[in-house]
Motif scaffolding. Structure first.
Motif, short mmCIF file in Angstrom:
data_model
loop_
_atom_site.label_atom_id
_atom_site.label_comp_id
_atom_site.label_asym_id
_atom_site.label_seq_id
_atom_site.Cartn_x
_atom_site.Cartn_y
_atom_site.Cartn_z
N TRP A 142 0.86 -1.19 0.00
CA TRP A 142 0.00 0.00 0.00
C TRP A 142 0.89 1.24 0.00
CZ3 TRP A 142 -5.34 -0.32 -0.22
CH2 TRP A 142 -5.87 -1.60 -0.03
N VAL A 143 0.81 2.02 -1.05
CA VAL A 143 1.68 3.18 -1.25
C VAL A 143 1.04 4.40 -0.57
CG1 VAL A 143 2.83 4.63 -2.96
CG2 VAL A 143 2.45 2.20 -3.44
N LEU A 144 1.70 4.92 0.47
CA LEU A 144 1.13 6.02 1.26
C LEU A 144 1.76 7.37 0.93
CD1 LEU A 144 0.81 4.26 4.73
CD2 LEU A 144 -0.86 4.37 2.86
N ASP A 145 2.89 7.37 0.25
CA ASP A 145 3.50 8.59 -0.29
C ASP A 145 3.77 8.34 -1.76
OD1 ASP A 145 3.96 10.25 2.15
OD2 ASP A 145 5.29 8.60 2.71
N ASP A 146 3.75 9.39 -2.57
CA ASP A 146 4.14 9.20 -3.97
C ASP A 146 5.51 8.51 -3.99
OD1 ASP A 146 1.84 10.45 -4.84
OD2 ASP A 146 2.82 12.38 -5.19
N MET A 147 5.59 7.37 -4.66
CA MET A 147 6.83 6.61 -4.72
C MET A 147 7.63 7.05 -5.93
SD MET A 147 7.33 2.45 -4.93
CE MET A 147 6.70 2.13 -3.28
N THR A 148 8.87 7.46 -5.69
CA THR A 148 9.74 7.93 -6.76
C THR A 148 11.11 7.27 -6.61
OG1 THR A 148 10.69 9.80 -5.54
CG2 THR A 148 8.59 10.17 -6.70
N GLU A 149 11.91 7.37 -7.66
CA GLU A 149 13.27 6.85 -7.58
C GLU A 149 14.07 7.61 -6.54
OE1 GLU A 149 16.91 5.49 -10.51
OE2 GLU A 149 14.98 6.11 -11.33
N GLU A 150 13.82 8.91 -6.42
CA GLU A 150 14.60 9.75 -5.51
C GLU A 150 14.33 9.42 -4.04
OE1 GLU A 150 13.63 13.98 -5.27
OE2 GLU A 150 15.76 14.44 -5.30
N ASN A 151 13.07 9.09 -3.68
CA ASN A 151 12.76 8.88 -2.27
C ASN A 151 12.80 7.42 -1.83
OD1 ASN A 151 10.30 7.76 -3.07
ND2 ASN A 151 9.04 9.47 -2.34
N PRO A 181 1.76 6.66 -7.59
CA PRO A 181 1.16 7.70 -6.75
C PRO A 181 0.62 7.14 -5.44
CG PRO A 181 -0.36 7.06 -8.49
CD PRO A 181 0.92 6.32 -8.75
N ALA A 182 0.59 7.98 -4.43
CA ALA A 182 -0.01 7.60 -3.15
C ALA A 182 -1.45 7.16 -3.37
CB ALA A 182 0.04 8.79 -2.19
N GLY A 183 -1.86 6.15 -2.62
CA GLY A 183 -3.20 5.59 -2.78
C GLY A 183 -3.24 4.36 -3.66
N SER A 184 -2.09 4.03 -4.29
CA SER A 184 -2.00 2.84 -5.15
C SER A 184 -1.73 1.60 -4.31
CB SER A 184 -0.85 2.99 -6.14
OG SER A 184 -0.98 4.13 -6.93
N ILE A 185 -1.97 0.43 -4.91
CA ILE A 185 -1.40 -0.80 -4.39
C ILE A 185 -0.45 -1.37 -5.45
CG2 ILE A 185 -3.24 -1.40 -2.79
CD1 ILE A 185 -4.28 -3.44 -4.85
N MET A 205 10.30 11.45 2.82
CA MET A 205 10.17 10.08 3.27
C MET A 205 9.20 9.34 2.36
SD MET A 205 10.39 10.06 7.42
CE MET A 205 9.02 11.12 7.80
N ARG A 206 9.32 8.02 2.32
CA ARG A 206 8.44 7.19 1.51
C ARG A 206 7.92 6.04 2.35
NH1 ARG A 206 10.32 2.02 -0.63
NH2 ARG A 206 9.53 1.77 1.47
N ALA A 207 6.61 6.09 2.64
CA ALA A 207 6.00 5.09 3.52
C ALA A 207 5.14 4.13 2.71
CB ALA A 207 5.14 5.78 4.57
N VAL A 208 5.30 2.82 3.01
CA VAL A 208 4.44 1.80 2.42
C VAL A 208 4.05 0.79 3.51
CG1 VAL A 208 5.44 1.99 0.11
CG2 VAL A 208 6.36 0.32 1.72
N LEU A 209 2.86 0.21 3.36
CA LEU A 209 2.43 -0.90 4.20
C LEU A 209 2.63 -2.20 3.43
CD1 LEU A 209 -0.99 0.41 5.56
CD2 LEU A 209 1.23 0.50 6.69
N LEU A 210 2.96 -3.26 4.16
CA LEU A 210 3.23 -4.55 3.53
C LEU A 210 2.42 -5.66 4.22
CD1 LEU A 210 7.07 -4.05 3.29
CD2 LEU A 210 5.46 -4.01 1.38
N PRO A 211 1.09 -5.65 4.06
CA PRO A 211 0.29 -6.76 4.62
C PRO A 211 0.17 -7.90 3.60
CG PRO A 211 -1.17 -5.03 3.89
CD PRO A 211 0.24 -4.55 3.60
#
Length: 211
Positions: A142-151, A181-185, A205-211
């Protein structure tokens, strides 16, 4: 190299990307408000984890102490249990693993500036090779911040899920970075070779959940 998956609103495209390259990204699964709420509750859970004497840094999985991992999320807030039962996520899990599966992990990975790359690995690396033609594990990220190569976005080798084994320890390969983008899986086949990327940003920062 097989072309990387890109975010899409079409579940059929996600299924095709899973088959083709071992990863698919479905955008807008959570609304911006839902994403912000889950992210806040995740960061609140960092302090709760430390109070439970479960450290959130210095994991053996990581090359340094910049990365934050929150391990026992099911104990910390009911929202995380709710996400493990999200029907959109379950549809992809059942497609990869069938209807009878076990939840083996519910954690979070938060990169901070200066965070180095994680070692290349496959999630079913605990399985003795040669691996069967179907995955024995999968992950819903679960992508909670926009995921980029930089972060510090996830990096992977498209098509590596077709291998019958995981990478060797400390093996170095060319990988591609995920932009989502944030909100994606992000759905990954358990055989896919991947890693957390380096966070080279100044303050992101780049936060993701891993359930």
């Amino acid at each position: 190299m097989i072309a990387a998956a890109t975010p899409t609103s079409d579940p059929d495209r996600v299924r095709q990307d899973l088959d083709r390259c071992g990863m698919g990204i479905l955008r807008d699964v959570l609304t911006p408000q839902e994403t912000a709420d889950v992210r806040k509750r995740l960061f609140d859970s960092i302090a709760s984890s430390e109070e439970d004497d479960v450290p959130t840094d210095g994991s053996a999985f990581d090359p340094d102490e910049r990365n934050i991992r929150v391990w026992h999320l099911l104990n910390l807030d009911p929202v995380f249990a709710e996400l493990t039962r999200h029907p959109t996520a379950l549809e992809f899990v059942e497609r990869l693993l069938g209807p009878d599966f076990l939840l083996s992990n519910c954690s979070a990975n938060i990169t901070r500036p200066g965070n180095q790359r994680m070692e290349l690995h496959a999630d079913q690396g605990y399985v003795v090779p040669p691996w069967p033609a179907q995955p024995l594990a999968c992950a819903i990220c679960w992508v909670l911040d926009d995921m980029t190569e930089e972060n510090g976005g996830t990096r992977y080798i498209p098509g590596s899920h077709s291998n019958t084994h995981g990478p060797a320890p400390q093996q170095v390969c060319d990988t591609v970075g995920v932009e989502a983008p944030a909100g994606s899986i992000m759905v990954t086949d358990g055989r896919l070779w991947h890693q957390t990327g380096a966070n080279t940003s100044r303050d992101s920062m780049r936060a993701v959940l891993l359930p």
